[in-house]
Motif scaffolding. Sequence first.
Motif, PDB file in Angstrom:
ATOM      1  N   UNK A 321       0.810  -1.215   0.000  1.00  0.00           N
ATOM      2  CA  UNK A 321       0.000   0.000   0.000  1.00  0.00           C
ATOM      3  C   UNK A 321       0.844   1.266   0.000  1.00  0.00           C
ATOM      4  N   UNK A 322       2.093   1.187   0.431  1.00  0.00           N
ATOM      5  CA  UNK A 322       2.930   2.388   0.519  1.00  0.00           C
ATOM      6  C   UNK A 322       3.054   3.139  -0.804  1.00  0.00           C
ATOM      7  N   UNK A 323       3.265   2.460  -1.944  1.00  0.00           N
ATOM      8  CA  UNK A 323       3.361   3.207  -3.202  1.00  0.00           C
ATOM      9  C   UNK A 323       2.124   4.039  -3.493  1.00  0.00           C
ATOM     10  N   UNK A 364       8.982   7.177 -13.231  1.00  0.00           N
ATOM     11  CA  UNK A 364       8.508   5.875 -12.729  1.00  0.00           C
ATOM     12  C   UNK A 364       9.066   4.696 -13.508  1.00  0.00           C
ATOM     13  N   UNK A 365       9.202   4.849 -14.836  1.00  0.00           N
ATOM     14  CA  UNK A 365       9.768   3.782 -15.641  1.00  0.00           C
ATOM     15  C   UNK A 365      11.214   3.496 -15.282  1.00  0.00           C
ATOM     16  N   UNK A 366      11.993   4.537 -15.099  1.00  0.00           N
ATOM     17  CA  UNK A 366      13.409   4.367 -14.727  1.00  0.00           C
ATOM     18  C   UNK A 366      13.531   3.685 -13.364  1.00  0.00           C
ATOM     19  N   UNK A 367      12.687   4.069 -12.429  1.00  0.00           N
ATOM     20  CA  UNK A 367      12.739   3.489 -11.088  1.00  0.00           C
ATOM     21  C   UNK A 367      12.339   2.018 -11.088  1.00  0.00           C
ATOM     22  N   UNK A 368      11.427   1.620 -11.983  1.00  0.00           N
ATOM     23  CA  UNK A 368      11.069   0.208 -12.085  1.00  0.00           C
ATOM     24  C   UNK A 368      12.251  -0.628 -12.567  1.00  0.00           C
ATOM     25  N   UNK A 369      13.042  -0.068 -13.483  1.00  0.00           N
ATOM     26  CA  UNK A 369      14.233  -0.775 -13.952  1.00  0.00           C
ATOM     27  C   UNK A 369      15.233  -0.941 -12.811  1.00  0.00           C
ATOM     28  N   UNK A 384      12.162   2.224  -3.836  1.00  0.00           N
ATOM     29  CA  UNK A 384      12.099   2.412  -5.288  1.00  0.00           C
ATOM     30  C   UNK A 384      10.675   2.252  -5.816  1.00  0.00           C
ATOM     31  N   UNK A 385       9.997   1.214  -5.362  1.00  0.00           N
ATOM     32  CA  UNK A 385       8.641   0.999  -5.860  1.00  0.00           C
ATOM     33  C   UNK A 385       7.690   2.075  -5.335  1.00  0.00           C
ATOM     34  N   UNK A 386       7.964   2.583  -4.142  1.00  0.00           N
ATOM     35  CA  UNK A 386       7.141   3.656  -3.575  1.00  0.00           C
ATOM     36  C   UNK A 386       7.344   4.963  -4.332  1.00  0.00           C
TER      37      UNK A 386
END
Length: 518
Positions: A321-323, A364-369, A384-386
């Motif tokens: 839930x944090x993200x 967000x895309x860069x952080x998912x990588x 990172x996911x948050x």
Amino acid sequence: MAVIFVKFFDVVPVRFNLWVMLFTSCWVVYMLRVNMSLNLIAMVPQTAHNSTSRSQCEKDDAVSNVTLSRVDGVDVHAAHVKQIPGGASFNWSGEQQALILGSYFWCYPLTSLVGGMAAERWGPRYVVLVTSLVSAVLTALSPVAANLDYIALVIIRFCLGCAGGFIYPALHVLVARWAPPAEKGKFVSAMMGGTLGTVLTWSLTGPLMEKFGWASAFYVPAAMTMVWCFFWWYLVADSPAEHPRITDAEKNYILDALGDKVKKSKGLPPFKSIVTSLPFLAMTILHYGNLWGLYFIMTVGPKFVSSVLGFELSAAGVISALPYLARLFFATIFGVIGDFILGRKLLSTTAIRKFFCVFSHVLPGILLVLLVYAGCSTALSVALITMSMGFNGAATLTNLQNHQDLAPNYAGTLYGIANCIGSTAGFFTPMITAYFTSTGNNFENWRPVFFLGASVYIVSALFFIFFGTGNIQPWNFAADSKDTKEDKTNGDLKEMNGSSIKIGDSKEVKETPLNVAK
């Protein structure tokens, strides 16, 4: 007491009540949508013989989490020993679970497509009320369906998606009819109420299931939704002119601010002009990229947190839930920033939409990588996911508002079409995740899933930056262009809600966007 509590809402501005109801309506629909993602973890026991259910990080003794304990699948199964009657567990395969999660989105895109048109024709108030009540009843029936067969639960989820698809397009019709241009960002930020619904659902569902059984995670949201429907019926009207308790000052302020850009639809939208519009295509692609990332974390986020990072059931709900909490926080900030920039005329609407794509999609895309290379560093992975989902809160200034720029007269229809296409991501993401993780839940299996999500995020943003716009489109006035020309020829004054407004020629009207800074 109930009468006094309800009458309290009559002493505050109607626009504030409407903002609250918009926010909570998204909260309610998401609460009924996302609970299944975490409920399945409790409904389906994870056995020690199933190697795919064990956490990769659990095997690394060098990495420990002292704040939130990690347990394997057997411990997760044992955590919910207190179950209400009928709270049996089920031996459903990964494919069957993916079918249950994805079935919500089978009909959702289609009803989303017609939801905007239905709200434009019959009014968003009753569209939202009826579909919310139906969703509450279906959610309450879910435990019964699960005990019959997983196919029965698939049917329930399918019907829930049918009802849920109407709600967001109808809400955007309501925003178009109520939100003055100077407050558009704040009203659109209310659409992040679904974020709070996700946060509370995933935060409270785990402890609720562990104490009362998984069936309670269906009954409680259903009951809350039914109570909410009463407040929606009492506080919301289709337009300022139809609200029974609005003050004349507030009504005139809203109507004067909106002018004649928004009116009730009398016919079909100009579909040919819409589908051949490059700005609309760019907005739709941007919306698809946003929903791909959103649905990815919403539908499979709890599984990643529980199976790969190794958090126990109750902790998995909180961490997952944090993200969304970050997304809600950032969305509010971005909405205020956007209204400030537009009000001060620091940037044009088009420049605002394109610039904030960097925050809503690219970052967000860069952080998912980066996430898939964080390994078993749970603090870094959660951060990172948050932040990835938090920066996506800028969607309130990009894809969640751009359809209001292009054609406020058909905002619900445009959003419905874009959401119809974008919502297919909710069907594909569980299937794709199940395919890549069929041989195990480790970072190597999950890496292609995150790479794909990042690519969709970034490519959709680049397309919008090149081809998108924030200018109102000529076909917004297609249905009433004839009347506009006659008003110019006769030199008449158009009476609109008690105030006389001079109507210029159609060219002048087209060049006066609802939400564009001059």
